[in-house]
Design a protein around this motif. Structure first.
Motif, PDB file in Angstrom:
ATOM      1  N   LYS A 133      40.886  71.076  -3.471  1.00 12.46           N
ATOM      2  CA  LYS A 133      40.283  70.799  -4.680  1.00 12.46           C
ATOM      3  C   LYS A 133      40.415  69.224  -5.124  1.00 12.46           C
ATOM      4  O   LYS A 133      40.396  68.850  -6.112  1.00 12.46           O
ATOM      5  CB  LYS A 133      41.054  71.592  -5.842  1.00 12.46           C
ATOM      6  CG  LYS A 133      40.945  73.149  -5.612  1.00 12.46           C
ATOM      7  CD  LYS A 133      40.837  73.725  -6.959  1.00 12.46           C
ATOM      8  CE  LYS A 133      40.954  75.154  -6.866  1.00 12.46           C
ATOM      9  NZ  LYS A 133      42.333  75.768  -7.238  1.00 12.46           N
ATOM     10  N   ARG A 134      40.792  68.322  -3.935  1.00 12.92           N
ATOM     11  CA  ARG A 134      40.800  67.130  -4.150  1.00 12.92           C
ATOM     12  C   ARG A 134      39.736  66.464  -4.663  1.00 12.92           C
ATOM     13  O   ARG A 134      39.891  65.577  -5.831  1.00 12.92           O
ATOM     14  CB  ARG A 134      41.222  66.381  -2.720  1.00 12.92           C
ATOM     15  CG  ARG A 134      41.991  64.934  -3.103  1.00 12.92           C
ATOM     16  CD  ARG A 134      42.280  64.683  -1.815  1.00 12.92           C
ATOM     17  NE  ARG A 134      41.172  64.372  -1.102  1.00 12.92           N
ATOM     18  CZ  ARG A 134      41.358  64.257   0.298  1.00 12.92           C
ATOM     19  NH1 ARG A 134      42.330  64.171   0.919  1.00 12.92           N
ATOM     20  NH2 ARG A 134      40.090  63.924   1.147  1.00 12.92           N
ATOM     21  N   PRO A 135      38.333  66.656  -4.335  1.00 12.05           N
ATOM     22  CA  PRO A 135      37.270  65.827  -5.153  1.00 12.05           C
ATOM     23  C   PRO A 135      37.355  66.159  -6.528  1.00 12.05           C
ATOM     24  O   PRO A 135      37.104  65.266  -7.446  1.00 12.05           O
ATOM     25  CB  PRO A 135      35.981  66.377  -4.521  1.00 12.05           C
ATOM     26  CG  PRO A 135      36.463  66.941  -3.074  1.00 12.05           C
ATOM     27  CD  PRO A 135      37.860  67.379  -3.322  1.00 12.05           C
ATOM     28  N   MET A 136      37.784  67.506  -7.023  1.00 16.06           N
ATOM     29  CA  MET A 136      37.688  67.630  -8.298  1.00 16.06           C
ATOM     30  C   MET A 136      38.678  66.892  -9.234  1.00 16.06           C
ATOM     31  O   MET A 136      38.629  66.427 -10.265  1.00 16.06           O
ATOM     32  CB  MET A 136      37.766  69.262  -8.301  1.00 16.06           C
ATOM     33  CG  MET A 136      38.147  69.830  -9.687  1.00 16.06           C
ATOM     34  SD  MET A 136      36.320  70.152 -10.670  1.00 16.06           S
ATOM     35  CE  MET A 136      36.439  69.528 -12.176  1.00 16.06           C
ATOM     36  N   ALA A 137      40.017  67.068  -8.356  1.00 20.08           N
ATOM     37  CA  ALA A 137      40.836  66.415  -9.096  1.00 20.08           C
ATOM     38  C   ALA A 137      40.667  64.932  -9.314  1.00 20.08           C
ATOM     39  O   ALA A 137      41.113  64.031 -10.320  1.00 20.08           O
ATOM     40  CB  ALA A 137      42.232  66.580  -8.194  1.00 20.08           C
ATOM     41  N   ASN A 138      40.173  64.182  -8.114  1.00 20.28           N
ATOM     42  CA  ASN A 138      39.771  62.804  -8.423  1.00 20.28           C
ATOM     43  C   ASN A 138      38.689  62.583  -9.397  1.00 20.28           C
ATOM     44  O   ASN A 138      38.755  61.518 -10.235  1.00 20.28           O
ATOM     45  CB  ASN A 138      39.021  62.359  -6.966  1.00 20.28           C
ATOM     46  CG  ASN A 138      40.192  61.738  -6.411  1.00 20.28           C
ATOM     47  OD1 ASN A 138      40.916  60.668  -6.618  1.00 20.28           O
ATOM     48  ND2 ASN A 138      40.238  61.959  -4.851  1.00 20.28           N
ATOM     49  N   GLY A 139      37.633  63.372  -9.492  1.00 20.75           N
ATOM     50  CA  GLY A 139      36.682  63.281 -10.686  1.00 20.75           C
ATOM     51  C   GLY A 139      37.260  63.157 -11.700  1.00 20.75           C
ATOM     52  O   GLY A 139      37.013  62.368 -12.794  1.00 20.75           O
ATOM     53  N   LEU A 140      38.270  64.227 -12.187  1.00 17.18           N
ATOM     54  CA  LEU A 140      38.897  64.453 -13.495  1.00 17.18           C
ATOM     55  C   LEU A 140      39.744  63.221 -13.766  1.00 17.18           C
ATOM     56  O   LEU A 140      39.571  62.760 -14.675  1.00 17.18           O
ATOM     57  CB  LEU A 140      39.772  65.641 -13.319  1.00 17.18           C
ATOM     58  CG  LEU A 140      38.844  67.028 -13.764  1.00 17.18           C
ATOM     59  CD1 LEU A 140      39.932  68.049 -13.665  1.00 17.18           C
ATOM     60  CD2 LEU A 140      38.347  67.124 -15.027  1.00 17.18           C
ATOM     61  N   ALA A 141      40.463  62.918 -12.954  1.00 20.31           N
ATOM     62  CA  ALA A 141      41.293  61.658 -13.031  1.00 20.31           C
ATOM     63  C   ALA A 141      40.547  60.396 -13.252  1.00 20.31           C
ATOM     64  O   ALA A 141      41.060  59.604 -14.292  1.00 20.31           O
ATOM     65  CB  ALA A 141      42.320  61.387 -11.776  1.00 20.31           C
ATOM     66  N   MET A 142      39.495  60.220 -12.709  1.00 19.22           N
ATOM     67  CA  MET A 142      38.627  58.860 -12.646  1.00 19.22           C
ATOM     68  C   MET A 142      37.743  59.046 -14.347  1.00 19.22           C
ATOM     69  O   MET A 142      37.486  57.945 -14.689  1.00 19.22           O
ATOM     70  CB  MET A 142      37.653  58.751 -11.676  1.00 19.22           C
ATOM     71  CG  MET A 142      38.252  58.436 -10.329  1.00 19.22           C
ATOM     72  SD  MET A 142      39.167  56.878 -10.307  1.00 19.22           S
ATOM     73  CE  MET A 142      37.781  55.787 -10.382  1.00 19.22           C
ATOM     74  N   THR A 143      37.891  60.207 -14.749  1.00 14.45           N
ATOM     75  CA  THR A 143      37.203  60.313 -16.180  1.00 14.45           C
ATOM     76  C   THR A 143      37.893  59.647 -17.198  1.00 14.45           C
ATOM     77  O   THR A 143      37.527  59.135 -18.259  1.00 14.45           O
ATOM     78  CB  THR A 143      37.082  61.626 -16.832  1.00 14.45           C
ATOM     79  OG1 THR A 143      36.520  62.547 -15.298  1.00 14.45           O
ATOM     80  CG2 THR A 143      36.245  62.006 -17.653  1.00 14.45           C
ATOM     81  N   GLY A 144      39.311  59.270 -16.780  1.00 19.34           N
ATOM     82  CA  GLY A 144      40.202  58.546 -17.918  1.00 19.34           C
ATOM     83  C   GLY A 144      39.786  57.209 -18.412  1.00 19.34           C
ATOM     84  O   GLY A 144      39.591  56.962 -19.407  1.00 19.34           O
ATOM     85  N   SER A 145      39.067  56.567 -17.319  1.00 24.75           N
ATOM     86  CA  SER A 145      38.403  55.187 -17.732  1.00 24.75           C
ATOM     87  C   SER A 145      37.473  55.131 -18.794  1.00 24.75           C
ATOM     88  O   SER A 145      37.690  54.607 -19.918  1.00 24.75           O
ATOM     89  CB  SER A 145      37.697  54.434 -16.552  1.00 24.75           C
ATOM     90  OG  SER A 145      37.314  53.511 -16.763  1.00 24.75           O
ATOM     91  N   PRO A 146      36.396  55.910 -19.004  1.00 18.69           N
ATOM     92  CA  PRO A 146      35.513  55.957 -19.949  1.00 18.69           C
ATOM     93  C   PRO A 146      36.174  56.339 -21.235  1.00 18.69           C
ATOM     94  O   PRO A 146      35.862  56.091 -22.321  1.00 18.69           O
ATOM     95  CB  PRO A 146      34.144  56.678 -19.472  1.00 18.69           C
ATOM     96  CG  PRO A 146      34.695  57.593 -18.259  1.00 18.69           C
ATOM     97  CD  PRO A 146      35.807  56.735 -17.954  1.00 18.69           C
ATOM     98  N   VAL A 147      36.889  57.500 -20.869  1.00 24.31           N
ATOM     99  CA  VAL A 147      37.585  58.327 -22.355  1.00 24.31           C
ATOM    100  C   VAL A 147      38.385  57.254 -22.954  1.00 24.31           C
ATOM    101  O   VAL A 147      38.399  57.051 -24.221  1.00 24.31           O
ATOM    102  CB  VAL A 147      38.322  59.382 -21.892  1.00 24.31           C
ATOM    103  CG1 VAL A 147      39.019  59.889 -22.904  1.00 24.31           C
ATOM    104  CG2 VAL A 147      37.223  60.646 -21.355  1.00 24.31           C
ATOM    105  N   ILE A 148      39.396  56.563 -22.325  1.00 26.24           N
ATOM    106  CA  ILE A 148      40.281  55.668 -22.941  1.00 26.24           C
ATOM    107  C   ILE A 148      39.569  54.686 -23.479  1.00 26.24           C
ATOM    108  O   ILE A 148      39.980  54.020 -24.462  1.00 26.24           O
ATOM    109  CB  ILE A 148      41.296  55.414 -21.715  1.00 26.24           C
ATOM    110  CG1 ILE A 148      42.080  56.531 -21.552  1.00 26.24           C
ATOM    111  CG2 ILE A 148      42.355  54.213 -22.608  1.00 26.24           C
ATOM    112  CD1 ILE A 148      43.701  56.581 -21.677  1.00 26.24           C
ATOM    113  N   LEU A 149      38.641  53.852 -22.701  1.00 20.66           N
ATOM    114  CA  LEU A 149      37.736  52.756 -23.308  1.00 20.66           C
ATOM    115  C   LEU A 149      37.334  53.097 -24.566  1.00 20.66           C
ATOM    116  O   LEU A 149      37.020  52.420 -25.503  1.00 20.66           O
ATOM    117  CB  LEU A 149      36.808  52.315 -22.311  1.00 20.66           C
ATOM    118  CG  LEU A 149      35.996  51.151 -22.492  1.00 20.66           C
ATOM    119  CD1 LEU A 149      36.697  50.014 -22.731  1.00 20.66           C
ATOM    120  CD2 LEU A 149      34.869  50.995 -21.683  1.00 20.66           C
TER     121      LEU A 149
END
Lengths: 481, 278
Positions: free
Chosen positions: A142-158
């Motif tokens: 499930k690595r692409p899913m995990a990566n996609g979710l983790a990278m969502t951090g950038s816009p959310v935290i911004l």
């Protein structure tokens, strides 16, 4: 005999369980790494007046921070290889906090360069690499899913930090805000605490264990990862022990002979020239068209919203059985889509046109960001990912820093913003086409190598079975007699 | 002697006539009266008119000036000249002058005053400063005649005179601009709402600015609060992990999957012949 699938890792990644907590930790860490330098720009005007410096001097703070973050990549990689992700992230969080707290007592601009720029930047570097690395250790299928979710951090935290910073600034001024931001950044330490090293003693699961056919197909696809059979499978086993100790002490420069890594590196260097400039110039371009300041800022919010939505979606799509084996093509598509988007931007007229552009650009940007590190993991594999990402970031440092100023120079020279978009569009389109062509060639080569190694394996296993049979026969005959 | 007396009389008469003659040579301008702009007249057009009634020589051209500066596109060659102000606002008020130029004589002009209540166009809605710093509050206005400025501090709903017993307050007034400087802000006495008041012969106008003073220690409490929250979270995570560890080991004991081992069980009974016939 089970296929030589997960042997490259030596264990089966959990693909769930505590992994999702680790993804959440990575979400926070990555989010702060990318969003923090961007969100500090709110304070620049006040600091500029306070220290009586020019606009370019204050913009250097952001640049120094970004440069340190990228330059700290290799250092971070070495530390992660040696100590694991968790201590490095915690140290990173503490570093940024100290940097910001010291900066809040700053007396001149050089002080800010050192504290916010260098110390803060290094701290953020210590957050970024380990977060990406640990996802690779916890997830395979499930690595692409995990990566996609983790990278969502950038816009959310911004999106969270931007109004928060404004509020802190109004209530406390820039000094107080820096102090409080330092404490907020310590949340990265909490994220680091979540990054428990993966339990490698769980025995290997065989393919028979998988219940669903789809998950089996996925595991198969994941197993036939470009990593396992890419370059010199045999020599890798032989030099594995030698390589590991080398990696632990220094940077693994053998990556530069890795075909996939080279493709990724060259493509990325071209790509990053045109990656950030359109984001930086979106609001000024809108104002240049005659749109008022609030609507121009709203464009950025639309962009961030589209970005936030598409990242997990891209992860989900990348995980499907159709895309996963050929995820490099998906990445090439994302890059080319970015390029096309920028080339079409000058055609957008009026506010509605710009809104449409912002939506499409947000989707493109998010797609690319979600896949950016997933494809690198796919190419070099989890064990060498840490070193790879360190090398990639320090080499990307150049284009990232040069991109926006070069675009600014274009605007000054031509007096029109559309040339930036043409230039960025061309960079990304060229890069996308390069990726398509090179990965087609790479996949062909990998398939050949896999075919060869499989043939050799089956031959070896057949010989072994034949040998055993002969031995058994001989012993039987001997006992018979 | 007779001739001398006649010459003296002519000269005296001439001298007496001189003012009348020169008065007749001076150009006369008939101009409209001064206008006062009010809220009622803001939708009506204001018309300023100048008529050149008597002139010794033919005039060259005429144009309008406002507050000493030429108004562009007002030059004509007509004797009667009109200047229209559409939808007059406070900044349309001022000293208007119609000027007639002559080839062989100096310019002639008349002033028409357009007066209005002052309108405050520039001020800060709020000012946030730290303790001990200096604060600057300002107000800008438009309108003629130039107003006199007063600064007051609001006490509840009613304005109060400023208390400068500590000598930290300095006020600078110029024609359409005023500045209130407070040095070395004191967190107890200085915060509040300040009002700048512009008054002229026609009326007055006022605007308020909120002054907030932040204490040096203010950011410390949120900092410590967030620090405490983080320490609690980290402790919770670490404790959870330490408790989970024994569970992890128990999990390993469960048989996860049968490893395909080279089991020699089948060979124990050597009486059974094992032959792989292919």
């Amino acid at each position: 005999m089970p296929p030589a699938a997960a042997t490259n890792l030596g264990y089966t990644p959990p693909d769930g369980g505590w992994g999702w907590a680790v993804v959440f930790g990575a979400f926070i860490s990555i989010g702060f790494s990318y969003a923090f330098p961007k969100s500090l720009t709110i304070y620049f005007k006040e600091i500029q007046e306070y220290f009586s410096v020019s606009y370019s001097e204050i913009a250097w703070v952001s640049s120094v921070m970004l440069a340190s973050m990228y330059a700290g990549g290799p250092v971070s990689s070495i530390l992660v290889n040696r100590y694991g992700s968790r201590p490095v992230v915690i140290v990173g969080g503490v570093l940024v906090c100290t940097g910001m707290a010291l900066a809040s007592f700053g007396t001149n601009i050089i002080h800010l360069y050192l504290c916010v720029g260098v110390i803060g930047g290094f701290g953020l570097a210590f957050n970024l690499q380990p977060s990406l690395t640990i996802i690779g250790t916890y997830f395979q299928v499930k690595r692409p899913m995990a990566n996609g979710l983790a990278m969502t951090g950038s816009p959310v935290i911004l999106s969270t930090l931007a109004p928060l910073n404004q509020f802190l600034f109004d209530s406390f001024g820039w000094r107080g805000s820096f102090l409080i931001l330092g404490s907020i950044v310590l949340n990265c330490c909490v994220a680091g605490a979540l990054m428990r090293p993966v339990n490698k003693s769980i025995p290997r699961k065989t393919i028979d264990e998988s219940s669903k056919c789809e998950s089996e197909a996925q595991e198969h696809a994941a197993a036939e990862d470009t990593t396992t059979h890419s370059d010199n499978l045999q020599t890798e086993d032989q030099s594995e022990s030698k390589g590991h100790s080398f990696v632990q002490k220094f940077i693994d420069l053998s990556l530069f002979r890795h075909r996939g890594f080279l493709i990724y590196l060259i493509g990325n260097v071209v790509l990053f020239f045109g990656f950030f400039a359109p984001v930086v110039f979106m609001a000024p371009y809108a104002k240049h068209q005659g749109i008022d300041e609030y609507s121009a800022a709203f464009l950025l919010s639309i962009f961030a919203l589209a970005d936030m939505f598409i990242r997990p979606t891209t992860g989900l799509v990348g995980n499907t059985k159709w895309i996963r084996p050929r995820i490099q093509y998906f990445f090439s598509f994302a890059v080319s889509y970015n390029g096309v988007c920028h080339l079409m931007c000058p055609l957008a007229s009026g506010y509605t046109g710009l809104v449409v552009y912002a939506v499409f650009f947000g989707l493109a940007f998010g797609m690319l960001s979600a896949l950016l590190f997933e494809v690198l993991m796919d190419l070099v594999g989890a064990p060498r990912f840490s070193t790879a990402v360190g090398l990639v970031t320090i080499i990307e440092c150049g284009p990232v820093l040069l991109g926006p100023p070069m675009a600014g120079a274009l605007v000054d020279y031509f007096g029109d913003y559309k040339y930036i978009y043409y230039a960025c569009g061309v960079f990304m389109l060229v890069s996308g086409i390069f990726f398509f062509v090179m990965h087609y060639y790479n996949y062909k080569k990998l398939d050949e190598e896999r075919g060869k190694s499989k043939a050799m394996e089956t031959r070896n296993s057949d010989e072994a079975v034949q040998l055993k049979m002969n031995q058994a026969d001989r012993t039987m005959n001997e006992t018979d007699e | 002697m007779h001739r001398n007396a006649v010459m003296l009389a002519v000269v005296l008469l001439g001298n007496l006539m001189l003012p009348f003659i020169s008065a007749q040579n001076e150009p006369k301008i008939n101009a409209s009266d001064q206008t006062i702009l009010t809220a009622d007249t803001s939708s009506k057009q204001v018309i300023l008119q100048c008529n050149l009634t008597t002139a010794h020589t033919r005039h060259k051209e005429s144009f309008w000036m406002k507050n000493g500066q030429d108004i562009p596109n007002t030059r004509t060659e007509q004797k009667d000249t009109i200047y229209r102000i559409n939808k007059p606002r406070a900044d349309d008020s001022g000293e208007y002058m119609c000027v007639y130029t002559f080839d062989t004589a100096p310019n002639a002009n008349t002033t028409i005053e357009v007066k209005a209540k002052p309108d405050i166009t520039g001020h800060k809605r709020s000012e946030n400063k730290n303790e001990g710093e200096n604060a600057t509050l300002y107000c800008k206005s438009v309108g003629y005649p130039h107003p006199t400025w007063t600064w007051r501090k609001m006490d509840g709903k009613s304005p109060m005179e400023l208390d400068n017993s500590t000598g930290r307050i300095f006020i600078t007034n110029r024609d359409n601009y005023t500045e209130l400087n407070i040095l070395n802000l004191d967190i107890n006495t200085d915060p509040g709402i300040y009002e700048c008041n512009a008054t002229n012969a026609i009326g007055n106008n006022a605007q308020t600015t909120i002054l907030r003073v932040r204490s040096h220690l203010a950011p410390l409490w949120p900092f410590l609060g967030v620090l405490a929250e983080i320490i609690i979270l980290v402790v919770i995570i670490v404790v959870y992990e330490k408790r989970k560890r024994p569970d992890d080991i128990i999990d390993d004991d469960e048989p996860v999957g049968q490893m395909k081992t080279n089991s020699t069980n089948n060979h124990k009974d050597k009486n059974i012949r094992q032959r792989n016939t292919k």
